[in-house]
Design a protein around this motif. Structure first.
Motif, short mmCIF file in Angstrom:
data_model
loop_
_atom_site.label_atom_id
_atom_site.label_comp_id
_atom_site.label_asym_id
_atom_site.label_seq_id
_atom_site.Cartn_x
_atom_site.Cartn_y
_atom_site.Cartn_z
N LEU A 148 0.84 -1.25 -0.03
CA LEU A 148 0.05 -0.13 0.02
C LEU A 148 0.89 1.41 0.13
N PRO A 149 0.48 2.22 -0.93
CA PRO A 149 1.15 3.53 -0.91
C PRO A 149 0.38 4.44 0.35
N GLY A 150 1.38 4.59 1.37
CA GLY A 150 0.91 5.32 2.51
C GLY A 150 0.31 6.43 2.37
N GLN A 151 0.59 7.45 1.49
CA GLN A 151 -0.09 8.53 1.18
C GLN A 151 -1.53 8.28 0.62
N GLU A 152 -1.72 7.25 -0.10
CA GLU A 152 -2.97 7.41 -0.80
C GLU A 152 -4.10 6.45 -0.21
N LEU A 153 -3.51 5.37 0.16
CA LEU A 153 -4.49 4.25 0.93
C LEU A 153 -4.01 4.14 2.28
N GLU A 154 -5.00 3.75 3.11
CA GLU A 154 -4.62 3.47 4.61
C GLU A 154 -4.94 1.88 4.80
N ASP A 155 -5.78 1.17 3.93
CA ASP A 155 -6.01 -0.03 4.20
C ASP A 155 -6.73 -0.77 3.05
N VAL A 156 -6.55 -2.17 2.97
CA VAL A 156 -7.09 -2.98 2.04
C VAL A 156 -7.68 -4.22 2.55
N ALA A 157 -8.82 -4.71 2.51
CA ALA A 157 -9.31 -5.71 2.64
C ALA A 157 -10.43 -6.72 1.81
N PHE A 158 -10.62 -7.94 2.11
CA PHE A 158 -11.50 -8.68 1.35
C PHE A 158 -12.97 -8.57 2.29
N PHE A 159 -14.05 -8.28 1.79
CA PHE A 159 -15.47 -8.01 2.12
C PHE A 159 -16.34 -8.87 1.68
N SER A 160 -17.38 -9.44 2.54
CA SER A 160 -18.64 -10.18 2.01
C SER A 160 -19.72 -9.00 1.22
N PRO A 161 -20.32 -9.68 0.18
CA PRO A 161 -21.17 -8.62 -0.51
C PRO A 161 -21.87 -7.78 0.49
N GLU A 162 -22.39 -8.48 1.57
CA GLU A 162 -23.15 -7.44 2.67
C GLU A 162 -22.33 -6.54 3.17
N GLU A 163 -20.99 -6.74 3.55
CA GLU A 163 -20.05 -5.77 3.84
C GLU A 163 -19.78 -4.77 2.99
N VAL A 164 -19.63 -5.34 1.72
CA VAL A 164 -19.15 -4.22 0.66
C VAL A 164 -20.43 -3.18 0.58
#
Length: 161
Positions: free
Chosen positions: A110-126
């Motif tokens: 992750l580029p720190g200035q642009e993104l703070e997190d990345v994750a997989f989510f269920s359709p309901e969470e999305v």
């Protein structure tokens, strides 16, 4: 009928922005989202199409810039025409492409200035994490991937052209 000079005619056509996003899932079918530092909500990996750039190239470029991953951009899944909104004075045409499956987040940088997190989510969470006008793209993209037929949305709403 009055003939209009082509330069004048083209100059008076409406302009719009274009963006491209990646549908990436894990083996369980959960969708990958990123959390930009400059927004309150999560988003698909992706971004704006640059001048003289094809949308599928923009998708690959943005995924590489945001996640440090080289992906094969596959089928076009969704085209969403979004009217001007908020600080965006022009309409936006958003292309969502199938960028495959990712087994884990281990190779993401992750580029720190642009993104703070990345994750997989269920359709309901999305649906809870994406803005209301963007969330329909996730379900439409998942359906289009299975059916192998692109979906056209107008302002996030399914429509039959």
């Amino acid at each position: 009928m009055t003939w209009t000079d082509p330069a004048t005619w083209y100059a008076n056509l409406p302009a719009f922005h274009a963006a491209a996003g990646a549908l990436i899932t894990d083996p369980a079918g959960r969708l990958l989202l990123v959390k930009p530092t400059y927004r309150d909500h999560w988003a698909f990996p992706g971004g704006y199409v640059e001048e003289d750039e094809y949308p599928h190239h923009a998708c690959a470029r943005e995924v590489h810039e945001e996640l440090g991953l080289t992906v094969a951009v596959g089928d076009l899944l969704v085209v969403d025409w979004a009217p001007p909104a908020g600080q965006r004075p022009r309409a936006l045409i958003h292309f969502t492409f199938d960028c495959g499956t990712l087994a884990s987040l281990a190779d993401i940088d992750l580029p720190g200035q642009e993104l703070e997190d990345v994750a997989f989510f269920s359709p309901e969470e999305v649906e809870r994490r994406l803005p209301a006008n963007v969330a329909p793209r996730a379900d439409a993209a998942a359906r289009a991937r299975v059916r192998q037929i692109p979906v056209y949305l107008a302002g996030g709403a399914a429509t039959s052209p």
